[in-house]
Design a protein around this motif. Structure first.
Motif, mmCIF file in Angstrom:
data_model
loop_
_atom_site.group_PDB
_atom_site.id
_atom_site.type_symbol
_atom_site.label_atom_id
_atom_site.label_comp_id
_atom_site.label_asym_id
_atom_site.label_seq_id
_atom_site.Cartn_x
_atom_site.Cartn_y
_atom_site.Cartn_z
ATOM 1 N N THR A 1 0.881 -1.128 0.016
ATOM 2 C CA THR A 1 -0.184 -0.198 -0.054
ATOM 3 C C THR A 1 0.876 1.218 0.055
ATOM 4 O OG1 THR A 1 -1.923 -1.125 1.113
ATOM 5 C CG2 THR A 1 -1.668 1.257 1.437
ATOM 6 N N GLU A 2 1.647 1.348 0.843
ATOM 7 C CA GLU A 2 2.823 2.302 0.964
ATOM 8 C C GLU A 2 3.579 2.704 -0.333
ATOM 9 O OE1 GLU A 2 5.417 2.678 4.315
ATOM 10 O OE2 GLU A 2 3.475 1.748 5.736
ATOM 11 N N PHE A 3 3.955 1.611 -1.022
ATOM 12 C CA PHE A 3 4.707 1.644 -2.146
ATOM 13 C C PHE A 3 3.773 2.223 -3.323
ATOM 14 C CE2 PHE A 3 5.927 -0.376 -6.218
ATOM 15 C CZ PHE A 3 7.098 0.341 -6.352
ATOM 16 N N GLN A 4 2.568 1.568 -3.215
ATOM 17 C CA GLN A 4 1.895 1.947 -4.533
ATOM 18 C C GLN A 4 1.361 3.363 -4.321
ATOM 19 O OE1 GLN A 4 -2.277 0.524 -3.897
ATOM 20 N NE2 GLN A 4 -2.729 -0.120 -6.169
ATOM 21 N N ASP A 5 1.306 3.833 -3.350
ATOM 22 C CA ASP A 5 0.887 5.258 -3.196
ATOM 23 C C ASP A 5 1.816 6.161 -3.692
ATOM 24 O OD1 ASP A 5 -1.260 7.258 -2.209
ATOM 25 O OD2 ASP A 5 0.215 7.594 -0.651
ATOM 26 N N SER A 6 3.012 5.996 -2.972
ATOM 27 C CA SER A 6 4.168 6.836 -3.419
ATOM 28 C C SER A 6 4.577 6.689 -4.923
ATOM 29 C CB SER A 6 5.473 6.437 -2.706
ATOM 30 O OG SER A 6 5.182 6.619 -1.177
ATOM 31 N N PHE A 7 4.723 5.341 -5.317
ATOM 32 C CA PHE A 7 4.604 5.112 -6.786
ATOM 33 C C PHE A 7 3.654 5.917 -7.629
ATOM 34 C CE2 PHE A 7 4.934 2.561 -10.668
ATOM 35 C CZ PHE A 7 6.111 2.310 -10.925
ATOM 36 N N ALA A 8 2.343 5.827 -7.267
ATOM 37 C CA ALA A 8 1.263 6.466 -8.222
ATOM 38 C C ALA A 8 1.546 7.910 -7.997
ATOM 39 C CB ALA A 8 0.004 6.218 -7.527
ATOM 40 N N GLU A 9 1.842 8.487 -6.968
ATOM 41 C CA GLU A 9 2.056 10.121 -6.723
ATOM 42 C C GLU A 9 3.296 10.344 -7.443
ATOM 43 O OE1 GLU A 9 1.840 10.421 -2.447
ATOM 44 O OE2 GLU A 9 -0.369 10.389 -2.456
ATOM 45 N N GLU A 10 4.255 9.793 -7.335
ATOM 46 C CA GLU A 10 5.420 10.268 -8.433
ATOM 47 C C GLU A 10 5.297 9.951 -9.835
ATOM 48 O OE1 GLU A 10 8.865 11.092 -7.824
ATOM 49 O OE2 GLU A 10 8.323 11.308 -5.631
ATOM 50 N N GLY A 11 4.441 8.952 -10.343
ATOM 51 C CA GLY A 11 4.206 8.658 -11.472
ATOM 52 C C GLY A 11 3.017 9.599 -12.104
ATOM 53 N N PHE A 12 2.184 9.997 -11.549
ATOM 54 C CA PHE A 12 1.039 11.131 -12.054
ATOM 55 C C PHE A 12 1.768 12.187 -12.766
ATOM 56 C CE2 PHE A 12 -2.148 9.184 -8.757
ATOM 57 C CZ PHE A 12 -2.428 8.111 -9.528
ATOM 58 N N PRO A 13 2.501 12.834 -12.236
ATOM 59 C CA PRO A 13 2.988 14.100 -12.979
ATOM 60 C C PRO A 13 3.825 13.968 -14.286
ATOM 61 C CG PRO A 13 3.792 14.177 -10.607
ATOM 62 C CD PRO A 13 3.130 12.807 -10.793
ATOM 63 N N ILE A 14 4.316 12.385 -14.479
ATOM 64 C CA ILE A 14 4.915 12.048 -15.510
ATOM 65 C C ILE A 14 3.883 11.297 -16.546
ATOM 66 C CG2 ILE A 14 6.535 10.323 -16.484
ATOM 67 C CD1 ILE A 14 8.085 10.401 -13.737
ATOM 68 N N PHE A 15 3.083 10.626 -16.041
ATOM 69 C CA PHE A 15 2.132 9.803 -16.944
ATOM 70 C C PHE A 15 0.681 10.341 -17.001
ATOM 71 C CE2 PHE A 15 5.503 7.076 -15.479
ATOM 72 C CZ PHE A 15 5.954 6.660 -16.836
ATOM 73 N N GLY A 16 0.059 10.886 -16.015
ATOM 74 C CA GLY A 16 -1.140 11.569 -15.916
ATOM 75 C C GLY A 16 -1.764 10.724 -14.957
ATOM 76 N N LYS A 17 -3.043 11.189 -14.595
ATOM 77 C CA LYS A 17 -3.961 10.500 -13.673
ATOM 78 C C LYS A 17 -4.632 9.344 -14.204
ATOM 79 C CE LYS A 17 -3.765 13.762 -9.926
ATOM 80 N NZ LYS A 17 -4.352 14.238 -8.649
ATOM 81 N N PHE A 18 -5.287 8.496 -13.466
ATOM 82 C CA PHE A 18 -6.273 7.607 -14.185
ATOM 83 C C PHE A 18 -7.432 8.189 -14.634
ATOM 84 C CE2 PHE A 18 -4.145 5.023 -10.796
ATOM 85 C CZ PHE A 18 -3.667 3.917 -11.620
ATOM 86 N N ASN A 19 -7.977 7.578 -15.678
ATOM 87 C CA ASN A 19 -9.205 8.100 -16.143
ATOM 88 C C ASN A 19 -10.251 7.410 -15.470
ATOM 89 O OD1 ASN A 19 -8.094 9.670 -18.239
ATOM 90 N ND2 ASN A 19 -7.938 8.190 -19.577
ATOM 91 N N SER A 20 -11.528 7.717 -15.308
ATOM 92 C CA SER A 20 -12.499 6.760 -14.796
ATOM 93 C C SER A 20 -12.713 5.514 -15.174
ATOM 94 C CB SER A 20 -13.928 7.606 -14.771
ATOM 95 O OG SER A 20 -14.981 7.065 -14.158
ATOM 96 N N GLY A 21 -12.769 4.428 -14.335
ATOM 97 C CA GLY A 21 -12.859 2.959 -14.869
ATOM 98 C C GLY A 21 -11.445 2.305 -14.920
ATOM 99 N N GLU A 22 -10.463 3.235 -15.020
ATOM 100 C CA GLU A 22 -9.162 2.549 -15.443
ATOM 101 C C GLU A 22 -8.484 1.869 -14.376
ATOM 102 O OE1 GLU A 22 -6.236 4.528 -18.657
ATOM 103 O OE2 GLU A 22 -6.540 5.761 -16.961
ATOM 104 N N PHE A 23 -8.691 2.207 -13.306
ATOM 105 C CA PHE A 23 -8.106 1.510 -12.154
ATOM 106 C C PHE A 23 -8.884 0.507 -11.467
ATOM 107 C CE2 PHE A 23 -7.208 1.341 -7.436
ATOM 108 C CZ PHE A 23 -5.956 0.994 -7.447
ATOM 109 N N PHE A 24 -8.381 -0.754 -11.585
ATOM 110 C CA PHE A 24 -8.799 -2.067 -11.031
ATOM 111 C C PHE A 24 -7.751 -3.043 -10.703
ATOM 112 C CE2 PHE A 24 -8.365 -2.121 -15.590
ATOM 113 C CZ PHE A 24 -7.820 -3.365 -15.676
#
Length: 123
Positions: free
Chosen positions: A44-67
């Protein structure tokens, strides 16, 4: 590295959390029960940090894209090795300078996984 690979990795991490929760609930030994608890927190901690670091580079998830992407290993040990392999493979894609913080997060997480593999081998 493409945005889809990043999104798939974050979704796979969600699947690992679900698998470790399942292993936690079905543990026969208290040591497995506690290890899975710890792994859920670490992922959970890694996933959160990883997503927060990656969002500025790759963009956030679109609705229905996270599963969660389902994981099929039957034991804590197998699941740990599958998680380790996934992180090694993902880290191998992080060769450009703009990915150095994501790569560093992977290194730290691999350290946690390796400790968990060692602890699992002691029982």
């Amino acid at each position: 590295m493409e945005a889809k690979q990043f999104i798939d990795s974050v979704c796979a991490l969600e699947g690992f959390k679900v698998k470790f929760r399942e292993l936690h609930w079905n543990a026969k030994l208290m040591s497995d029960h506690k290890l899975c608890d710890s792994l859920i927190s670490s992922v959970t901690e890694f996933q959160d940090s990883f997503a927060e670091e990656g969002f500025p580079i790759f963009g956030k998830f679109n609705s229905g894209e996270f599963f969660p992407i389902q994981q099929f290993s039957d034991s804590t040990k197998e699941t740990l090795f599958d998680l380790q392999t996934m992180i090694y493979n993902f880290k191998a894609l992080l060769t450009e300078p703009q990915y150095c913080s994501l790569s560093a997060l992977c290194d730290n997480f691999l350290h946690e996984i390796n400790k968990s593999i060692y602890l699992n081998s002691l029982k």
